[in-house]
Design a protein around this motif. Structure first.
Motif, PDB file in Angstrom:
ATOM      1  N   GLY A  74       0.796  -1.218   0.000  1.00 61.57           N
ATOM      2  CA  GLY A  74       0.000   0.000   0.000  1.00 61.57           C
ATOM      3  C   GLY A  74       0.831   1.271   0.000  1.00 61.57           C
ATOM      4  O   GLY A  74       0.412   2.298  -0.537  1.00 61.57           O
ATOM      5  N   VAL A  75       2.029   1.214   0.589  1.00 60.33           N
ATOM      6  CA  VAL A  75       2.878   2.406   0.694  1.00 60.33           C
ATOM      7  C   VAL A  75       3.713   2.613  -0.564  1.00 60.33           C
ATOM      8  O   VAL A  75       3.868   3.741  -1.048  1.00 60.33           O
ATOM      9  N   LEU A  76       4.281   1.525  -1.103  1.00 64.50           N
ATOM     10  CA  LEU A  76       5.085   1.633  -2.325  1.00 64.50           C
ATOM     11  C   LEU A  76       4.236   2.175  -3.468  1.00 64.50           C
ATOM     12  O   LEU A  76       3.114   1.721  -3.701  1.00 64.50           O
ATOM     13  N   GLY A  77       4.746   3.156  -4.160  1.00 57.35           N
ATOM     14  CA  GLY A  77       4.006   3.770  -5.262  1.00 57.35           C
ATOM     15  C   GLY A  77       3.164   4.955  -4.846  1.00 57.35           C
ATOM     16  O   GLY A  77       2.575   5.628  -5.709  1.00 57.35           O
ATOM     17  N   MET A  78       3.093   5.245  -3.536  1.00 56.61           N
ATOM     18  CA  MET A  78       2.345   6.420  -3.086  1.00 56.61           C
ATOM     19  C   MET A  78       2.995   7.704  -3.590  1.00 56.61           C
ATOM     20  O   MET A  78       4.195   7.748  -3.831  1.00 56.61           O
ATOM     21  N   ASP A  79       2.197   8.733  -3.705  1.00 56.89           N
ATOM     22  CA  ASP A  79       2.690  10.071  -4.003  1.00 56.89           C
ATOM     23  C   ASP A  79       2.539  10.897  -2.738  1.00 56.89           C
ATOM     24  O   ASP A  79       1.428  11.153  -2.279  1.00 56.89           O
ATOM     25  N   ILE A  80       3.663  11.286  -2.141  1.00 57.04           N
ATOM     26  CA  ILE A  80       3.638  12.096  -0.929  1.00 57.04           C
ATOM     27  C   ILE A  80       4.227  13.463  -1.247  1.00 57.04           C
ATOM     28  O   ILE A  80       5.430  13.598  -1.460  1.00 57.04           O
ATOM     29  N   LYS A  81       3.366  14.446  -1.359  1.00 53.54           N
ATOM     30  CA  LYS A  81       3.776  15.819  -1.678  1.00 53.54           C
ATOM     31  C   LYS A  81       4.619  15.868  -2.946  1.00 53.54           C
ATOM     32  O   LYS A  81       5.632  16.567  -3.012  1.00 53.54           O
ATOM     33  N   GLY A  82       4.225  15.095  -3.959  1.00 56.46           N
ATOM     34  CA  GLY A  82       4.953  15.092  -5.223  1.00 56.46           C
ATOM     35  C   GLY A  82       6.146  14.168  -5.252  1.00 56.46           C
ATOM     36  O   GLY A  82       6.866  14.125  -6.250  1.00 56.46           O
TER      37      GLY A  82
END
Length: 376
Positions: A74-82
């Motif tokens: 779920g975390v891998l591939g997230m976009d966090i503030k760009g």
């Protein structure tokens, strides 16, 4: 050079600063394997060079290997503030009894160093700095005398940290000096339920100008792009966002970065093509930016002066012809203003290139590039 958390903790470990055991994983399967090796509940932590990971959902607890695999997916591939999450740190869960904040940084205004320590750490440290600035002890550090054991004990006492934190503060200072850092920050620095002081997080910015004195092994794809840009005579700096930026003149490019950020996106680079925006220079600039896999859109912001806007427009058209299929990879937003702007806009309109979008204002161009980078 900003380090990822796991890289900062590698430095901490070398200097005797206690850190939780853990290892980096690039896939859910690797995260599962690391959790199995650790044999304890773990935390899955997104590795991105920005703050606010916890609030964004980039830090997850996992009770065992199966849960670690699921949470990492779920975390891998997230976009966090760009910032795209490509790896996670799988780390043994450590329960804090108390959370503190500690940092050393270069104080350019005073020409020295500054220590910042607080008995209140965690995710709300920025809010604390605004609402209760007295809760953070600020102590100028003499570059000659530095931080010895007595100074470390003074810092800990003034901030309300336990005596056991003083040796860790002294070692953080050693990281600052011996590694030629511009910033060393731990938030939170914790006291565990069994009274151990542990760096639960880490942020380190190294001075690129001091690289010749070190054997840092933190080279990334961005370093390769910067080398390529230098070889082409371009002033390029890789950043961590999704909007590629090209401009003529350092001041204009810096303003463009600010406007992109104001539009809710993060710039992917600083690229100043200078006054001579020829077709080859433009092609070289676009080639560098489009080689960055993080870039989702490109913003070309040019103010025509000695190099007129029609020359820039012809440069863009020719550059896209030179790039061929590579020039079709991402949308390109163009804002032309200044000398011969109308002629330049007409040249781009007549070219009807499928990836080029013209916007007349800098704010509008930045907003368009931000939307395109977000896939809107």
């Amino acid at each position: 050079m900003d380090l990822y958390e796991h890289q900062a903790k590698e430095l901490f470990g070398r200097h005797g600063i206690p850190i939780p055991p853990g290892r980096v994983a690039a896939t859910p399967e690797e995260a599962k394997a690391v959790a199995a090796e650790l044999g304890v509940p773990v935390v899955i932590k997104a590795q991105v060079k920005t703050g606010g990971r916890g609030k964004a959902g980039g830090i997850k607890a996992a009770a065992g290997p199966a849960s670690a695999e699921e949470e990492a997916a779920g975390v891998l591939g997230m976009d966090i503030k760009g910032h795209l999450v490509r790896t996670v740190l799988v780390e043994a869960a450590t329960v804090p009894f108390e959370e503190y904040y500690a940092a050393f940084l270069v104080d350019r205004a005073q020409g020295g160093f500054l220590a910042m320590v607080s008995a209140q750490g965690g995710m709300e440290i920025e809010e604390l700095a605004e609402t209760d600035p007295d809760a953070i002890v600020r102590l100028p550090i003499d570059p000659v005398t530095g931080v010895d054991a007595d100074t470390a004990r003074l810092l800990a006492a003034k901030a309300g940290l336990p005596d056991a934190a003083a040796p860790v503060l002294e070692r953080l200072w050693q990281v600052m000096i011996e590694e030629d850092a511009l910033l060393v920050e731990v938030n939170p620095l914790i006291c565990t339920t069994d009274q151990r002081i542990v760096a639960l997080d880490g942020k380190v910015t190294l001075d690129d100008a001091a690289a010749f004195r070190h054997s840092w092994a933190y080279t990334e794809a961005s370093a390769g792009l910067e080398e390529q840009a230098r070889a082409k005579g371009l002033n390029y700096v890789k950043l961590d966002g999704r909007v590629g930026v090209i401009g003529n003149g350092a001041g204009l490019v810096m303003s463009t970065l600010d406007v992109v950020a104001g539009a809710g996106a993060a710039p992917a680079n600083f690229l100043d093509i200078g006054g001579g925006a020829s077709a080859q220079v433009m092609a070289d600039g676009l080639e560098i930016i489009l080689a960055d896999p993080d870039v989702r859109s490109v913003l070309v912001n040019v103010f025509g002066g000695i190099t007129t806007c029609d020359a820039v427009a012809n440069g863009i058209v020719t550059a896209l012809e030179l790039l061929g299929e590579r020039g079709l990879a991402r949308p390109i937003v163009v804002r032309l203003d200044g000398n011969n702007a109308e002629v330049g806009r007409r040249i781009l309109s007549d070219a009807r290139h499928p990836v080029v979008r013209q916007v007349s204002t800098m704010d509008g161009a930045a907003e368009t590039a931000a939307r395109l980078a977000a896939g809107v």
